[in-house]
Design a protein around this motif. Structure first.
Motif, PDB file in Angstrom:
ATOM      1  N   LEU A   6       4.164  52.631  14.501  1.00 16.42           N
ATOM      2  CA  LEU A   6       5.529  52.205  14.770  1.00 16.42           C
ATOM      3  C   LEU A   6       6.428  53.394  15.017  1.00 16.42           C
ATOM      4  N   ARG A   7       6.235  54.440  14.203  1.00 10.60           N
ATOM      5  CA  ARG A   7       7.058  55.638  14.344  1.00 10.60           C
ATOM      6  C   ARG A   7       6.869  56.265  15.731  1.00 10.60           C
ATOM      7  N   ASN A   8       5.626  56.359  16.158  1.00 14.66           N
ATOM      8  CA  ASN A   8       5.362  57.022  17.422  1.00 14.66           C
ATOM      9  C   ASN A   8       5.827  56.202  18.619  1.00 14.66           C
ATOM     10  N   SER A   9       5.707  54.893  18.540  1.00 15.55           N
ATOM     11  CA  SER A   9       5.950  54.093  19.730  1.00 15.55           C
ATOM     12  C   SER A   9       7.365  53.544  19.823  1.00 15.55           C
ATOM     13  N   LYS A  10       8.100  53.505  18.703  1.00 18.95           N
ATOM     14  CA  LYS A  10       9.388  52.833  18.692  1.00 18.95           C
ATOM     15  C   LYS A  10      10.578  53.771  18.494  1.00 18.95           C
ATOM     16  N   THR A  11      10.586  54.549  17.430  1.00 22.05           N
ATOM     17  CA  THR A  11      11.796  55.325  17.142  1.00 22.05           C
ATOM     18  C   THR A  11      11.847  56.651  17.882  1.00 22.05           C
ATOM     19  N   ASP A  12      10.717  57.146  18.353  1.00 22.59           N
ATOM     20  CA  ASP A  12      10.700  58.440  19.040  1.00 22.59           C
ATOM     21  C   ASP A  12      11.035  58.249  20.520  1.00 22.59           C
ATOM     22  N   LEU A  20       5.753  69.034  19.549  1.00 19.54           N
ATOM     23  CA  LEU A  20       5.107  69.582  18.366  1.00 19.54           C
ATOM     24  C   LEU A  20       3.711  70.097  18.694  1.00 19.54           C
ATOM     25  N   THR A  21       3.295  71.136  17.962  1.00 18.78           N
ATOM     26  CA  THR A  21       1.949  71.675  18.135  1.00 18.78           C
ATOM     27  C   THR A  21       0.940  70.782  17.422  1.00 18.78           C
ATOM     28  N   ASN A  22      -0.329  71.022  17.694  1.00 20.04           N
ATOM     29  CA  ASN A  22      -1.374  70.258  17.018  1.00 20.04           C
ATOM     30  C   ASN A  22      -1.307  70.456  15.512  1.00 20.04           C
ATOM     31  N   GLU A  23      -1.009  71.689  15.085  1.00 20.37           N
ATOM     32  CA  GLU A  23      -0.907  71.967  13.644  1.00 20.37           C
ATOM     33  C   GLU A  23       0.259  71.195  13.030  1.00 20.37           C
ATOM     34  N   GLU A  24       1.356  71.130  13.744  1.00 22.82           N
ATOM     35  CA  GLU A  24       2.519  70.398  13.235  1.00 22.82           C
ATOM     36  C   GLU A  24       2.247  68.902  13.162  1.00 22.82           C
ATOM     37  N   LEU A  25       1.554  68.375  14.161  1.00 17.60           N
ATOM     38  CA  LEU A  25       1.197  66.962  14.152  1.00 17.60           C
ATOM     39  C   LEU A  25       0.216  66.650  13.026  1.00 17.60           C
ATOM     40  N   ALA A  80       7.968  77.278   9.229  1.00 12.96           N
ATOM     41  CA  ALA A  80       9.176  76.551   8.835  1.00 12.96           C
ATOM     42  C   ALA A  80       9.175  75.143   9.410  1.00 12.96           C
ATOM     43  N   VAL A  81       8.723  74.978  10.645  1.00 18.29           N
ATOM     44  CA  VAL A  81       8.693  73.643  11.248  1.00 18.29           C
ATOM     45  C   VAL A  81       7.696  72.754  10.523  1.00 18.29           C
ATOM     46  N   GLU A  82       6.542  73.288  10.183  1.00 19.69           N
ATOM     47  CA  GLU A  82       5.561  72.495   9.444  1.00 19.69           C
ATOM     48  C   GLU A  82       6.125  72.057   8.098  1.00 19.69           C
ATOM     49  N   TYR A  83       6.822  72.953   7.431  1.00 22.18           N
ATOM     50  CA  TYR A  83       7.456  72.593   6.157  1.00 22.18           C
ATOM     51  C   TYR A  83       8.496  71.498   6.374  1.00 22.18           C
ATOM     52  N   GLY A  84       9.331  71.645   7.395  1.00 17.16           N
ATOM     53  CA  GLY A  84      10.348  70.639   7.677  1.00 17.16           C
ATOM     54  C   GLY A  84       9.751  69.280   7.967  1.00 17.16           C
ATOM     55  N   ILE A  85       8.689  69.260   8.762  1.00 14.52           N
ATOM     56  CA  ILE A  85       8.026  67.993   9.081  1.00 14.52           C
ATOM     57  C   ILE A  85       7.487  67.338   7.813  1.00 14.52           C
ATOM     58  N   ALA A  86       6.904  68.137   6.932  1.00 11.45           N
ATOM     59  CA  ALA A  86       6.392  67.595   5.671  1.00 11.45           C
ATOM     60  C   ALA A  86       7.515  66.980   4.857  1.00 11.45           C
ATOM     61  N   MET A  87       8.680  67.623   4.846  1.00 10.78           N
ATOM     62  CA  MET A  87       9.804  67.084   4.088  1.00 10.78           C
ATOM     63  C   MET A  87      10.327  65.788   4.707  1.00 10.78           C
ATOM     64  N   GLN A  88      10.295  65.702   6.033  1.00 11.45           N
ATOM     65  CA  GLN A  88      10.716  64.468   6.699  1.00 11.45           C
ATOM     66  C   GLN A  88       9.790  63.308   6.328  1.00 11.45           C
ATOM     67  N   GLU A  89       8.510  63.575   6.343  1.00  4.41           N
ATOM     68  CA  GLU A  89       7.554  62.511   6.014  1.00  4.41           C
ATOM     69  C   GLU A  89       7.649  62.126   4.541  1.00  4.41           C
ATOM     70  N   MET A  90       7.863  63.114   3.677  1.00  5.19           N
ATOM     71  CA  MET A  90       7.937  62.815   2.245  1.00  5.19           C
ATOM     72  C   MET A  90       9.186  62.005   1.928  1.00  5.19           C
ATOM     73  N   GLU A  91      10.301  62.331   2.552  1.00  6.82           N
ATOM     74  CA  GLU A  91      11.537  61.610   2.276  1.00  6.82           C
ATOM     75  C   GLU A  91      11.553  60.236   2.935  1.00  6.82           C
ATOM     76  N   ALA A  92      10.688  60.023   3.904  1.00  5.49           N
ATOM     77  CA  ALA A  92      10.516  58.663   4.413  1.00  5.49           C
ATOM     78  C   ALA A  92       9.996  57.757   3.307  1.00  5.49           C
ATOM     79  N   GLY A  93       9.296  58.353   2.355  1.00  7.01           N
ATOM     80  CA  GLY A  93       8.873  57.606   1.177  1.00  7.01           C
ATOM     81  C   GLY A  93       9.998  57.485   0.172  1.00  7.01           C
TER      82      GLY A  93
END
Length: 412
Positions: A6-12, A20-25, A80-93
């Motif tokens: 849903l995240r990939n197909s709707k809100t983005d 994003l790089t493969n590592e970030e994804l 820093a981007v990888e850390y930020g992405i992790a925080m975004q996913e964690m706060e989605a919880g």
């Protein structure tokens, strides 16, 4: 349809995933899977019962979330981007669970990494990265929030030991932590006697300077108590700390970066993570509202078929995408070493207040059902009220941006 799909197909709508790089994804998908599996099925109960799920601590550590942006000492060394992405996913919880990672990594561990001696780093950081030791960060006081220079906690060197006295408030994880980073005022004379006063600094001996201390929470005279009856951040811990003649060895002081630049460097790490994290709460709110509206029938058709609902969803998703683009640009600048402090303030200020507005608007789409624990937007909105206040209020960040624009400091 899973939340990830849903995240990939709707809100983005701006196809930010393609930037994003493969590592970030990979980081995104790993943390998102953890949130889907361990957080979403349980968070309503934890929030309702005001329980921090301590069983998640070793799992977070196993994912490499503690100090993930720190190099060496058993830490992840992620970008820093990888850390930020992790925080975004964690706060989605949940914002409170993201705060666990922020307090441990961006605050307590960063304080040691940036201001500590090599021995202190070797002693504490590997254990904290592994989740074997939990840390907390004591800066804010009952009467010293936005103005930490007015703190009254102090440390004196007496017979070769530091003696700490004072109190701290709104300190995450303090009742479960094994070590606290406590910021206190110290005289230049005592800093000299401890061998940590910078060479060439000519301040008078009686001047007081803010310094950090590593304080094991088992220290006699150190006491932490959880703050209760909260209406926000209920699945995490915020605490009061009192130090009454707490004795520490002379090498408990953090030797580098005296003054407020020591704690502020940590706060900036936390603010950066918040700029990403708040958007996770906003995105989750939109996803929940969109899914609900697509199946909730009113007057013979789903809510998504009504223009007013589509306007809400469109406006919120556009605002979300703009915030995500700002966070990504901030992260790229952070990686490149070109990030300015006012940019952190811009992103923390706007992304959090936008996230609150999104969460509240999503609740309206859910109607009366939106006030129950079955749906996340109102919980996110309540949590974000705390996020909006800590690590710099709206007013503080507005004045930081204002000072950049005008060249005039208007804090007092």
């Amino acid at each position: 349809m899973s939340m990830t799909e849903l995240r990939n197909s709707k809100t983005d709508l701006f196809n930010i995933a393609s930037m994003l790089t493969n590592e970030e994804l990979e980081v995104r998908d790993t943390v998102a899977e953890f949130v889907d599996r361990r957080v979403r099925p349980n968070i309503a109960k934890w929030f309702d019962e005001a329980t921090l799920p301590m069983e998640l601590i070793p799992e977070m550590a196993e994912l490499g979330l503690f100090g993930m942006h720190i190099d060496g000492y058993g830490c992840g060394g992620r970008s820093a981007v990888e850390y930020g992405i992790a925080m975004q996913e964690m706060e989605a919880g949940d914002s409170g669970l993201r705060t666990v990672i922020s307090v441990q990594g961006s605050l307590a561990m960063t304080a040691i990494a940036k201001n500590g001696s090599e021995e202190q780093k070797q002693t504490w950081l590997p254990k904290m990265a592994a989740g074997e030791v939990i840390g907390c960060f004591g800066l804010t006081e009952p009467t010293a929030g936005s103005d930490p220079s007015s703190m009254t906690t102090h440390a004196k060197l007496v017979d070769g030991e530091w003696v700490l006295n004072g109190s701290k408030r709104w300190i995450g994880l303090a009742t479960v932590a094994q070590v606290a980073i406590i910021w206190a005022k110290v005289s230049v004379a005592d800093a000299k006697a401890a061998g940590v006063h910078p060479d060439g600094d000519t301040r008078p001996d009686d001047e007081l300077v803010v310094r950090g201390f590593i304080v094991p929470t088992e220290t006699v005279g150190f006491r932490a108590e959880a703050i209760e009856q909260k209406m926000s951040m209920r699945a995490s811990l915020q605490c009061d700390i009192v130090m009454d003649n707490a004795h520490l060895p002379v090498d408990a002081i953090l030797p580098h970066n005296p003054g407020l630049r020591g704690p502020f460097s940590c706060l900036n790490e936390a603010r950066y993570g918040i700029a990403w994290g708040a958007l996770g709460a906003a995105r989750d709110s939109i996803e929940v509202a969109l899914e609900y509206a697509s199946t909730r029938m009113q007057f013979g058709k789903p809510l998504t078929a009504y223009q007013l609902t589509q306007k809400k969803l469109a406006d919120m998703t556009i605002a979300l995408n703009k915030g995500q683009l700002m966070a990504l640009q901030l992260g790229r600048a952070n990686n490149a070493g070109t990030m300015d402090l006012h940019q952190i303030s811009m992103a923390k200020l706007d992304n959090v207040r936008v996230a609150i507005e999104i969460a509240r608007e999503c609740r309206t789409i859910l109607g009366g059902n939106g006030i129950t624990g079955d749906y996340s937007p109102l919980r996110h909105a309540n949590n974000l009220e705390s996020v909006r206040t800590y690590e710099g209020t709206d007013e503080v960040h507005t004045l930081i941006v204002g000072q950049k624009l005008t060249g005039q400091a208007a804090f007092s």
